[in-house]
Design a protein around this motif. Sequence first.
Motif, PDB file in Angstrom:
ATOM      1  N   SER A 130       0.799  -1.228   0.000  1.00 30.20           N
ATOM      2  CA  SER A 130       0.000   0.000   0.000  1.00 30.20           C
ATOM      3  C   SER A 130       0.830   1.275   0.000  1.00 30.20           C
ATOM      4  O   SER A 130       0.304   2.345  -0.275  1.00 30.20           O
ATOM      5  CB  SER A 130      -0.918   0.012   1.224  1.00 30.20           C
ATOM      6  N   GLY A 131       2.112   1.193   0.340  1.00 28.97           N
ATOM      7  CA  GLY A 131       2.939   2.387   0.449  1.00 28.97           C
ATOM      8  C   GLY A 131       2.729   3.145   1.751  1.00 28.97           C
ATOM      9  O   GLY A 131       3.223   4.248   1.921  1.00 28.97           O
ATOM     10  N   TYR A 132       2.007   2.546   2.698  1.00 32.52           N
ATOM     11  CA  TYR A 132       1.705   3.168   3.988  1.00 32.52           C
ATOM     12  C   TYR A 132       2.953   3.145   4.876  1.00 32.52           C
ATOM     13  O   TYR A 132       3.642   2.127   4.970  1.00 32.52           O
ATOM     14  CB  TYR A 132       0.565   2.391   4.652  1.00 32.52           C
ATOM     15  N   ILE A 133       3.248   4.241   5.532  1.00 27.26           N
ATOM     16  CA  ILE A 133       4.409   4.313   6.407  1.00 27.26           C
ATOM     17  C   ILE A 133       4.075   3.619   7.725  1.00 27.26           C
ATOM     18  O   ILE A 133       3.148   4.014   8.429  1.00 27.26           O
ATOM     19  CB  ILE A 133       4.839   5.767   6.634  1.00 27.26           C
ATOM     20  N   LEU A 134       4.836   2.582   8.059  1.00 28.02           N
ATOM     21  CA  LEU A 134       4.592   1.807   9.267  1.00 28.02           C
ATOM     22  C   LEU A 134       5.310   2.382  10.474  1.00 28.02           C
ATOM     23  O   LEU A 134       4.836   2.272  11.594  1.00 28.02           O
ATOM     24  CB  LEU A 134       5.027   0.357   9.056  1.00 28.02           C
ATOM     25  N   GLY A 135       6.460   2.992  10.259  1.00 25.42           N
ATOM     26  CA  GLY A 135       7.224   3.579  11.346  1.00 25.42           C
ATOM     27  C   GLY A 135       8.422   4.327  10.805  1.00 25.42           C
ATOM     28  O   GLY A 135       8.810   4.164   9.649  1.00 25.42           O
ATOM     29  N   PHE A 136       9.008   5.174  11.659  1.00 22.51           N
ATOM     30  CA  PHE A 136      10.216   5.887  11.272  1.00 22.51           C
ATOM     31  C   PHE A 136      11.110   6.057  12.492  1.00 22.51           C
ATOM     32  O   PHE A 136      10.669   5.962  13.634  1.00 22.51           O
ATOM     33  CB  PHE A 136       9.889   7.248  10.642  1.00 22.51           C
ATOM     34  N   TYR A 137      12.396   6.296  12.244  1.00 25.14           N
ATOM     35  CA  TYR A 137      13.373   6.500  13.313  1.00 25.14           C
ATOM     36  C   TYR A 137      14.379   7.529  12.825  1.00 25.14           C
ATOM     37  O   TYR A 137      14.927   7.410  11.734  1.00 25.14           O
ATOM     38  CB  TYR A 137      14.063   5.178  13.655  1.00 25.14           C
ATOM     39  N   LEU A 138      14.619   8.539  13.634  1.00 29.02           N
ATOM     40  CA  LEU A 138      15.537   9.625  13.297  1.00 29.02           C
ATOM     41  C   LEU A 138      16.683   9.590  14.295  1.00 29.02           C
ATOM     42  O   LEU A 138      16.460   9.607  15.507  1.00 29.02           O
ATOM     43  CB  LEU A 138      14.790  10.956  13.365  1.00 29.02           C
ATOM     44  N   SER A 139      17.923   9.522  13.800  1.00 29.05           N
ATOM     45  CA  SER A 139      19.075   9.424  14.691  1.00 29.05           C
ATOM     46  C   SER A 139      20.271  10.129  14.067  1.00 29.05           C
ATOM     47  O   SER A 139      20.239  10.567  12.924  1.00 29.05           O
ATOM     48  CB  SER A 139      19.425   7.969  14.973  1.00 29.05           C
ATOM     49  N   PHE A 140      21.346  10.207  14.845  1.00 27.79           N
ATOM     50  CA  PHE A 140      22.614  10.745  14.367  1.00 27.79           C
ATOM     51  C   PHE A 140      23.670   9.651  14.230  1.00 27.79           C
ATOM     52  O   PHE A 140      24.822   9.935  13.976  1.00 27.79           O
ATOM     53  CB  PHE A 140      23.138  11.824  15.333  1.00 27.79           C
ATOM     54  N   TYR A 141      23.313   8.386  14.447  1.00 28.82           N
ATOM     55  CA  TYR A 141      24.277   7.293  14.469  1.00 28.82           C
ATOM     56  C   TYR A 141      24.581   6.705  13.104  1.00 28.82           C
ATOM     57  O   TYR A 141      25.540   5.981  12.956  1.00 28.82           O
ATOM     58  CB  TYR A 141      23.780   6.172  15.382  1.00 28.82           C
ATOM     59  N   GLY A 142      23.775   6.972  12.112  1.00 27.96           N
ATOM     60  CA  GLY A 142      23.977   6.372  10.811  1.00 27.96           C
ATOM     61  C   GLY A 142      23.294   5.029  10.706  1.00 27.96           C
ATOM     62  O   GLY A 142      22.708   4.537  11.674  1.00 27.96           O
ATOM     63  N   PRO A 143      23.359   4.393   9.543  1.00 20.70           N
ATOM     64  CA  PRO A 143      22.695   3.097   9.390  1.00 20.70           C
ATOM     65  C   PRO A 143      23.397   2.032  10.225  1.00 20.70           C
ATOM     66  O   PRO A 143      24.618   1.977  10.269  1.00 20.70           O
ATOM     67  CB  PRO A 143      22.815   2.811   7.895  1.00 20.70           C
ATOM     68  N   VAL A 188      17.832   0.117  12.844  1.00 24.60           N
ATOM     69  CA  VAL A 188      16.909  -0.973  12.503  1.00 24.60           C
ATOM     70  C   VAL A 188      16.003  -1.291  13.682  1.00 24.60           C
ATOM     71  O   VAL A 188      14.776  -1.403  13.537  1.00 24.60           O
ATOM     72  CB  VAL A 188      17.679  -2.232  12.051  1.00 24.60           C
ATOM     73  N   SER A 189      16.584  -1.423  14.877  1.00 22.78           N
ATOM     74  CA  SER A 189      15.754  -1.722  16.044  1.00 22.78           C
ATOM     75  C   SER A 189      14.829  -0.563  16.385  1.00 22.78           C
ATOM     76  O   SER A 189      13.702  -0.768  16.837  1.00 22.78           O
ATOM     77  CB  SER A 189      16.628  -2.087  17.240  1.00 22.78           C
ATOM     78  N   GLY A 190      15.260   0.671  16.149  1.00 21.16           N
ATOM     79  CA  GLY A 190      14.403   1.823  16.398  1.00 21.16           C
ATOM     80  C   GLY A 190      13.207   1.893  15.475  1.00 21.16           C
ATOM     81  O   GLY A 190      12.093   2.193  15.904  1.00 21.16           O
ATOM     82  N   VAL A 191      13.401   1.597  14.201  1.00 20.03           N
ATOM     83  CA  VAL A 191      12.290   1.662  13.263  1.00 20.03           C
ATOM     84  C   VAL A 191      11.345   0.479  13.464  1.00 20.03           C
ATOM     85  O   VAL A 191      10.127   0.621  13.301  1.00 20.03           O
ATOM     86  CB  VAL A 191      12.778   1.770  11.804  1.00 20.03           C
ATOM     87  N   VAL A 192      11.859  -0.674  13.851  1.00 21.17           N
ATOM     88  CA  VAL A 192      10.989  -1.820  14.146  1.00 21.17           C
ATOM     89  C   VAL A 192      10.150  -1.523  15.384  1.00 21.17           C
ATOM     90  O   VAL A 192       8.949  -1.800  15.428  1.00 21.17           O
ATOM     91  CB  VAL A 192      11.809  -3.114  14.315  1.00 21.17           C
ATOM     92  N   ARG A 193      10.755  -0.926  16.399  1.00 20.19           N
ATOM     93  CA  ARG A 193      10.011  -0.540  17.608  1.00 20.19           C
ATOM     94  C   ARG A 193       8.928   0.473  17.274  1.00 20.19           C
ATOM     95  O   ARG A 193       7.799   0.384  17.753  1.00 20.19           O
ATOM     96  CB  ARG A 193      10.977   0.043  18.631  1.00 20.19           C
ATOM     97  N   SER A 194       9.259   1.423  16.420  1.00 17.62           N
ATOM     98  CA  SER A 194       8.273   2.430  16.008  1.00 17.62           C
ATOM     99  C   SER A 194       7.115   1.797  15.248  1.00 17.62           C
ATOM    100  O   SER A 194       5.972   2.217  15.390  1.00 17.62           O
ATOM    101  CB  SER A 194       8.949   3.488  15.140  1.00 17.62           C
ATOM    102  N   ALA A 195       7.415   0.793  14.428  1.00 12.72           N
ATOM    103  CA  ALA A 195       6.364   0.137  13.648  1.00 12.72           C
ATOM    104  C   ALA A 195       5.469  -0.735  14.526  1.00 12.72           C
ATOM    105  O   ALA A 195       4.281  -0.876  14.239  1.00 12.72           O
ATOM    106  CB  ALA A 195       6.986  -0.714  12.543  1.00 12.72           C
ATOM    107  N   LEU A 196       6.022  -1.315  15.593  1.00 11.95           N
ATOM    108  CA  LEU A 196       5.247  -2.212  16.444  1.00 11.95           C
ATOM    109  C   LEU A 196       4.324  -1.480  17.416  1.00 11.95           C
ATOM    110  O   LEU A 196       3.228  -1.954  17.709  1.00 11.95           O
ATOM    111  CB  LEU A 196       6.186  -3.108  17.252  1.00 11.95           C
ATOM    112  N   LEU A 197       4.756  -0.344  17.935  1.00 12.30           N
ATOM    113  CA  LEU A 197       4.008   0.355  18.981  1.00 12.30           C
ATOM    114  C   LEU A 197       2.873   1.205  18.408  1.00 12.30           C
ATOM    115  O   LEU A 197       2.966   1.693  17.283  1.00 12.30           O
ATOM    116  CB  LEU A 197       4.955   1.248  19.783  1.00 12.30           C
TER     117      LEU A 197
END
Length: 94
Positions: free
Chosen positions: A29-42, A47-56
């Motif tokens: 669908s192109g729906y945004i499930l979650g996002f994570y903004l950081s200064f650490y780089g990829p 990855v764990s931040g965006v998965v947490r954002s998508a789950l909660l």
Amino acid sequence: TPLNWVVICDRTGLPLGRPVLTVMIDAYSGYILGFYLSFYGPGLTSVSGVVRSALLPKSKVMDATGLSNPWLSHGLGDEWVIDNGLEFHSFGFK
């Protein structure tokens, strides 16, 4: 994705760096499930931040931003497919 902004500290006036945006998108669908903004780089942290954002549930984000339409995505999906990014080949991720 590294953003083309340099964030400056309000208190000291020193540059904090360029933020990196990590987004999880539903391929169907192109729906945004979650996002994570950081200064650490990829890496494993993004990855764990965006998965947490998508789950909660996103009720706190909705209240803080004042959005009128609900953000419906939360919980586990049936299947998650990852791209071939470098963060998925790291020792910490394996």
